[in-house]
Write an enzyme that holds these catalytic residues in place. Sequence first.
Site: not given
Ligand code: GLP
Length: 249
Positions: A141, A143
Site C-alpha cells: 500500500n 507504506h
Molecule cells: C513491513 C515493514 C516494512 C516493510 C514492509 C514490506 O510492514 N514494517 O518496513 O518494508 O513490511 O514487507 P515485505 O518486504 O515483506 O513485502
Amino acid sequence: MSTIRGPRVTIYPDAHAAARDVARRMANALQDNPAVVFGLATGRTPVALYAELARLTTTRHLDWSGATTFNLDEFVGVGPDDPGSYRRFMQEHLFRHTNLEPGRINFLVGTADPDEECRRYERAIAQAGGLDMQILGIGTNGHIGFNEPAPGLESRTHRVKLTIETRRSNADLFGGKLDRVPTEALSMGMATILQARSLILLAHGKSKAQCIAELINGPVTTALPATFLQLHPHVDLILDTAAASALRA
Ligand code: GLP
C-alpha cells in the site's frame, strides 16, 4: 547549474541480484567508514540482502564492531525476545552473523511506554550523529517503515495503527494467525527517515510495481507515503524486473 533529479533506479533480472547489489553497497559503506550508522528494515524483501551480507561478512572479513544500527519499526506490545518481534527477525537474519556490539544495536522496544520510547529513539538517532544509510522496503500500500497511508503523516518516531493489509502481510511472523498480529506499531516517521544521508529502497515482485511507479512519477501524497522519497536528493531504488514493470520506458 544543478539539475533536480528523482530517485536513481537500477533494475536487475531477479531479486537475488538486486539484493546482492544492496549488500555490496552496505559492505562498501562499512569498509569506507567503520563507524557507519545504518538504518535497517525488516520484511520478506531484505531476507536475501541479509543472507548476502552475512556471506560477505565472512568472505570480506567485515568488521562491524564500530558500526551502529537503528531499525525502522517494531510492534507495540511485543518484547525483543518474542519470536514475532522484528528484533528477533534481525537477530536471526543479520545480527548473529556479525560482530556488531549489542550496545550499538538500537531498536524500538514494543513493551516500553510508547510515547517515551519514541522520544528516546529520536534522541538516540541524534546522539549517534544521524543515519548514514537507511535501507527500506515498501508495503504493497506504499507504506515506508510503518508509515501507513493517511490524511496526514506524523513526521517523527510515533505510534501507528496498522492497516489490515499490513497486518495480513506480517501474519507469517505470528504463525500465520491474523488475530495474533498486533494492531499497533512504533515507527520512525517520514522526517526521521528523510534525514538519513542516503536511502536505498529494495523492492521485488509484481505486487510492488504500482507503488514503485507512483513513487517515481506520482504526486507527493500522504496517501502513498513512499512518494515522499522524491524529496530526498540521494535515493537509490534497487528493483527486479517485476517491481519495475509499471515504469514508463
Ligand atoms: C513491513 C515493514 C516494512 C516493510 C514492509 C514490506 O510492514 N514494517 O518496513 O518494508 O513490511 O514487507 P515485505 O518486504 O515483506 O513485502
